[in-house]
Design an enzyme around this catalytic site. Structure first.
Site, short mmCIF file in Angstrom:
data_model
loop_
_atom_site.label_atom_id
_atom_site.label_comp_id
_atom_site.label_asym_id
_atom_site.label_seq_id
_atom_site.Cartn_x
_atom_site.Cartn_y
_atom_site.Cartn_z
N ASP A 1 72.78 29.25 42.35
CA ASP A 1 71.34 29.20 42.11
C ASP A 1 70.96 30.42 41.26
OD1 ASP A 1 71.52 31.29 43.86
OD2 ASP A 1 70.27 30.40 45.41
N SER A 2 69.69 30.60 40.98
CA SER A 2 69.29 31.66 40.05
C SER A 2 68.87 32.94 40.76
CB SER A 2 68.11 31.18 39.22
OG SER A 2 66.97 31.07 40.06
N GLY A 3 68.73 32.88 42.08
CA GLY A 3 68.21 34.03 42.81
C GLY A 3 66.72 33.93 43.03
N GLY A 4 66.06 33.08 42.28
CA GLY A 4 64.60 32.95 42.38
C GLY A 4 64.14 32.61 43.79
N PHE A 5 64.78 31.63 44.39
CA PHE A 5 64.33 31.17 45.71
C PHE A 5 64.38 32.30 46.74
CE2 PHE A 5 64.94 29.22 49.89
CZ PHE A 5 63.82 28.40 49.94
N ASP B 1 63.40 30.32 38.05
CA ASP B 1 62.08 29.68 38.13
C ASP B 1 61.23 30.37 39.20
OD1 ASP B 1 63.66 28.90 40.29
OD2 ASP B 1 62.70 26.95 40.47
N GLN C 1 59.45 21.80 38.48
CA GLN C 1 58.57 22.21 39.58
C GLN C 1 57.28 21.40 39.52
OE1 GLN C 1 59.02 24.15 42.15
NE2 GLN C 1 60.85 25.37 41.70
N GLY D 1 61.21 23.02 44.67
CA GLY D 1 59.91 23.03 45.34
C GLY D 1 59.71 21.90 46.34
N ASP E 1 72.13 20.00 48.17
CA ASP E 1 72.74 21.14 48.88
C ASP E 1 71.80 21.54 49.99
OD1 ASP E 1 70.70 22.68 47.15
OD2 ASP E 1 71.45 24.18 48.54
N CYS F 1 84.11 9.42 64.37
CA CYS F 1 84.47 10.38 63.32
C CYS F 1 85.97 10.66 63.38
CB CYS F 1 83.68 11.68 63.52
SG CYS F 1 84.06 12.95 62.31
N CYS G 1 87.40 13.31 61.77
CA CYS G 1 87.64 14.66 61.25
C CYS G 1 88.62 15.42 62.16
CB CYS G 1 86.32 15.43 61.10
SG CYS G 1 85.73 16.28 62.58
N CYS H 1 87.17 16.16 65.64
CA CYS H 1 87.04 15.01 66.54
C CYS H 1 88.37 14.41 66.94
CB CYS H 1 86.13 13.96 65.91
SG CYS H 1 84.43 14.57 65.75
N HIS I 1 83.10 19.85 61.57
CA HIS I 1 82.60 18.49 61.84
C HIS I 1 81.32 18.18 61.06
CE1 HIS I 1 81.17 14.83 63.71
NE2 HIS I 1 80.01 15.45 63.77
ZN LIG Z 1 84.09 14.93 63.50
#
Ligand SMILES: [Zn+2]
Length: 378
Positions: A93-97, A147, A190, A217, A267, A305, A307, A310, A336
């Site tokens: 990211d840009s650091g803005g947030f 931004d 935005q 935003g 994300d 699941c 994974c 699990c 998980h």
């Molecule tokens: Zn799992």
């Protein structure tokens, strides 16, 4: 171009897009969820584990890496991929947030933002040029324009000024970007909940021809129906032949609803953050493994699941570890939750391929409990 997008097909039932994003560190399928590795690590997970669970791109935070260890050290190491030993794609990211969310003392000027370091209190300054310089040093495949992230809710007048500043900053970012041949810079649309401002922002940014676009935003405290409405009028303003990234969204229902509205990338810290609190996402809804009722429950976290967690560990064991603050417990829950979302996106892609994402949504929401009137959400 460092980043290109290939549209494979759209779902006849919903209009969702199945595609591929090509980057200097390989390609990833979309719609895709990107685990967040704030400080050049997805907390408690090794890059080998991320690869095994099917992560193809991860996100890291410019602001945090700028403060610790410093972008110069990462550049000297050969860039973020080498520094952290991750060979897949990386987005920063840009650091803005973070400037807007972590720092109370800030002053926004045309040149950039003055604020205080959230750890040491030291005075700092971040601008479009500085954010590009840091991201060029870090070397991710995808970097984000600097931004302004206005609070929610914001008045129309404030938002309009902010959108216009963000457009001017976007131009400066493009000018300052030194590595367009091997790093793709995305613009951020935005405008809050205002259709006219989203339209204005999309028009300004698409005229600058970025290799990809994000919607910023959202997921800042607005109700879900507001987010869905904004997506409905914003994604049609974005070019078909470029990737579309919805920033900061990662609850299972929003990943499905965002995909249906034409989003390709997501994300969020949610799956990893709640995992460290002992909260798990399962095919039947939310499971709080700390609860006493799991003390003698020797079933896996999610019986549907497959994974690593699990297949090998029980609710009772994980509950014990989490309650005792054992690191291994947080590793198992994190694994998980990330696997659950990556697998959900695999199912979403499969459903798009077969033109049945609308049906998949219905089944998933029913099973997850989103359709119940008092459904517990994230
Ligand atoms: Zn799992």
């Amino acid at each position: 171009m460092a980043i290109t997008y290939e549209l494979i097909k759209t779902c006849k039932q919903t209009g969702a897009r199945l595609g591929k994003v090509h980057t200097p560190h390989g390609s990833f399928e979309t719609p895709m969820f990107m685990p967040v590795g704030t400080l050049a690590t997805v907390k408690t997970m090794s890059p080998e584990e991320l690869e095994r669970m099917g992560a193809q791109i991860i996100l890291s935070n410019t602001y945090h890496l700028w403060l610790r260890p410093g972008e110069d050290i990462i550049e000297e190491a050969g860039g973020l991929h080498k520094f952290m030993n991750w060979n897949g794609s990386i987005l920063t990211d840009s650091g803005g947030f973070q400037v807007f969310s972590l720092s109370d003392l800030r002053k926004i000027e045309e040149e950039g933002v003055h604020f205080r370091n959230h750890i040491s209190g030291e005075k700092l300054f971040l601008s479009p040029e500085k954010a590009m310089h840091i991201q060029n040093s870090l070397g991710p495949d995808i970097m984000m324009a600097f931004d302004e992230c206005p609070p929610y809710p914001a008045e129309h007048k404030y938002m309009k000024d902010s959108v216009e500043r963000t457009s001017r900053w976007a131009e400066r970012c493009l000018e300052a970007h030194q590595r367009p041949h091997d790093q793709g810079l995305f613009g951020i649309i935005q405008g809050g909940e205002y259709e006219d401002l989203r339209r204005q922002s999309a028009r300004d940014l698409t005229s600058l021809d970025f290799p990809g676009y994000a919607i910023g935003g959202l997921s800042v405290g607005e109700p879900k129906d507001v987010m869905n409405r904004v997506l409905e009028f914003t994604t049609p303003l974005m070019p078909d032949q470029k990737p579309r990234y919805l920033m900061g969204v990662g609850s299972p229902d929003s990943l499905i609803d965002g995909s249906i509205r034409g989003i390709d990338m997501f994300d969020c810290v949610l799956p990893t953050r709640i995992a460290r609190n002992g909260t798990l996402m399962t095919s039947e809804g939310r499971l709080v493994v700390r609860n006493a009722k799991y003390a003698r429950d020797f079933r896996p976290i999610d019986e549907n699941c497959d994974c690593h967690t699990c297949r090998n560990y029980s609710r009772a064991y994980i509950r014990h570890l989490v309650k005792a603050n054992e690191t291994f417990g947080f590793r198992l829950t994190t694994y998980h939750n990330l696997y659950f979302l990556l697998n959900l996106m695999r199912q979403v892609r499969e459903a798009i391929r077969e033109d049945r994402l609308g049906d998949f949504r219905e089944e998933f929401f029913e099973m997850y409990g989103f359709n119940k009137p008092n459904a517990k959400n994230f």
